[in-house]
Write a protein that holds these residues in place. Structure first.
Motif, mmCIF file in Angstrom:
data_model
loop_
_atom_site.group_PDB
_atom_site.id
_atom_site.type_symbol
_atom_site.label_atom_id
_atom_site.label_comp_id
_atom_site.label_asym_id
_atom_site.label_seq_id
_atom_site.Cartn_x
_atom_site.Cartn_y
_atom_site.Cartn_z
ATOM 1 N N ARG A 16 -5.115 5.658 19.253
ATOM 2 C CA ARG A 16 -5.930 5.589 18.034
ATOM 3 C C ARG A 16 -5.942 6.905 17.257
ATOM 4 O O ARG A 16 -6.642 7.021 16.256
ATOM 5 N N PHE A 24 -8.355 7.182 11.300
ATOM 6 C CA PHE A 24 -7.779 7.661 12.552
ATOM 7 C C PHE A 24 -7.903 9.183 12.672
ATOM 8 O O PHE A 24 -8.205 9.888 11.719
ATOM 9 N N TRP A 52 -15.350 8.543 13.204
ATOM 10 C CA TRP A 52 -14.339 7.565 12.780
ATOM 11 C C TRP A 52 -14.629 7.000 11.394
ATOM 12 O O TRP A 52 -13.713 6.674 10.647
ATOM 13 N N GLU A 81 -11.491 7.365 17.793
ATOM 14 C CA GLU A 81 -11.022 8.097 16.598
ATOM 15 C C GLU A 81 -11.845 9.320 16.229
ATOM 16 O O GLU A 81 -11.376 10.183 15.486
#
Length: 496
Positions: free
Chosen positions: A186, A134, A101, A82
């Motif tokens: 992702r 995400f 992330w 991510e």
């Protein structure tokens, strides 16, 4: 050539591990890098750190092995998922730091999209929730907030990638712009059912599709390294996001097989086979791996705080000096006390997804001390795992007789793993090789390069180091988990 070089690019450090043809570790090197917190809730990495530590650890592992690169058949990559990067296609220079992330800067943007009813579209196509976690909204933020970037992106001058894409770009000298299906899944931009980038979502977020990398299988031809990096060109043949690579490394190849990785957080993946299962309990639907053009799907549950709760005991409360002291303390705790710790320091993950919650402790007495805190901290990991498994069982019926395969730092604690088995009322299996994430990446690359066995033979090599069977009375299990659920309700209630 029988060796595989695995790159494991994580959130706080980068490792390179050289495996031989039996997937035995020959040499390894690790290097930490700086974390950047420009504002509350913002987390960034310097992209040059991600690349320089990768190159340095690869060279160090090769040097430690002593054989040069003559024996290395291929490179496999696994990475923190991510995390979002944008760079200039001509110069390779990033336009902004990597947005990690963990970063929450797009929370309000996500709330606005939810208010418009767009989360249903996101979930239908990507299997994900509309969350800052995400990549999609992070990329939109860079386009909207860094001067001149949107115009350059629309002119086709810029490239987007997750960390795997950034590393391949640099390893190949800017010749290859690719990702694999697990990392694409992702980003919140990839249609996991149709196997392509979603124009609907990209248009909604204002993302030019020309920025996006080509998506390949996890075992595929991802190009070759520049010859000057390691002395000769080495093929890159495997890529998977870290949790998916651990799923592969744990040989969870059959529907119903389940793994849980205990690092800073905890990530549990359940193989659901060739059918994506839509969760009604706020779990994520994702791609576990993709081989020969065929995706295998999984349900995933994410816990934000697992090993980090032990770090809190050490760095916050200062009741331990080293993580290994936690188990002896927990063993001495007073059994008559029911101290429950909800480690929602950065909110609650699955199945609650409540970003406003913060940590809480219940059941304290005058006699509560370091021992009870240590036990409550370790038990919290078991309770949170049970939350995930309960949600998975509700979403998919194939989990009832499944043993849980575990890896990551906390899995080394026998006490914690026994409590985990007790509270989930199922066997817990710890493998002999705990380097499951890097090994998963190594197998993908070695399989593609033709030097490692096929899936069935690889799965047959998986071996148990420790198996933990439930040994807790049902009434005790129910009482303890009931206390946890009341603590969760109270914590959510307090957050308002």
């Amino acid at each position: 050539m029988t060796h595989i070089l695995a790159i494991d690019q994580g959130t706080t450090s980068t490792r390179a591990i050289l495996f031989d043809e039996t997937l035995t570790v020959v040499a390894s090197a690790q290097e930490e890098f700086a974390q950047h917190y420009p504002q509350s809730g913002w987390v960034e990495h310097d992209p040059s750190d991600l690349w320089s530590t990768t190159a340095a650890t690869c060279r160090a592992a090769i040097e430690k092995a002593g054989g040069g690169t003559a024996d290395i058949a291929a490179i496999g990559i696994t990475n923190q998922r991510e995390t979002t990067l944008v760079w200039d296609r001509a110069t390779g220079k990033p336009v902004f730091n990597a947005i990690v992330w963990q970063d929450r800067r797009t929370s309000e943007f996500c709330k606005g999209l939810k208010g418009e009813g767009f989360e249903d579209v996101v979930t239908d196509r990507t299997g994900l929730l509309l969350d800052p976690y995400f990549s999609g909204t992070k990329l939109a933020w860079i386009l909207d907030n860094v001067a001149g970037v949107r115009a350059r992106a629309e002119a086709g001058e810029l490239a987007f990638g997750t960390v795997d894409t950034w590393l391949v770009w640099n390893l190949t000298g800017g010749k290859v712009h690719v990702t694999d299906a697990t990392n694409a899944a992702r980003t919140m931009l990839y249609d996991i059912r149709k196997g392509r980038w979603s124009k609907t979502i990209c248009d909604k977020l204002g993302i030019p599709m020309s920025m996006l990398p080509e998506v390949k299988d996890c075992a595929a031809d991802f190009g070759e390294t520049r010859a000057d990096l390691f002395g000769r060109a080495i093929p890159i043949c495997g890529i998977a996001g870290d949790q998916q690579a651990a799923t592969v490394g744990q040989a969870c190849f059959k529907p119903g097989m389940l793994k849980s990785t205990y690092g800073t957080g905890c990530f549990a993946l359940l193989n659901t086979g060739d059918t994506p299962v839509t969760s009604t309990n706020r779990l994520l639907t994702t791609i576990a791996y993709q081989l020969d053009g065929k995706p295998t799907y999984a349900l995933e549950g994410s816990i934000f705080i697992a090993g980090a709760v032990v770090q809190w005991l050490r760095d916050g409360l200062k009741i331990i000096r080293e993580a290994k002291e936690t188990q002896p303390l927990a063993e001495k705790a007073d059994d008559t006390q029911e101290v429950v710790l909800v480690p929602a320091f950065t909110g609650l993950g699955a199945p609650y997804w409540n970003a406003e919650c913060r940590g809480a402790i219940f059941g304290l007495t005058r006699n509560s001390g370091p021992e009870e805190f240590a036990r409550a901290a370790l038990e919290s990991v078991g309770y949170q795992t049970r939350d995930l498994l309960e949600a998975m069982k509700a979403d998919w019926s194939g989990t009832s007789e499944t043993a849980l395969r575990v890896d990551g730092g906390m899995s080394a604690s026998d006490w914690t793993m026994q409590f985990l088995s007790d509270i989930i009322d199922a066997p817990v299996e710890r493998p002999k090789v705990l380097e499951t994430t890097a090994m998963g990446a190594a197998w993908l690359a070695g399989y593609k390069a033709g030097v490692l066995p096929d899936m069935e033979a690889f799965a047959a090599q998986w071996a148990v180091d420790g198996r933990f069977e439930p040994d807790m009375a049902a009434d005790v299990r129910d009482r303890k988990y009931g206390a946890w659920k009341r603590a969760i309700d109270a914590t959510i209630g307090f957050a308002g």
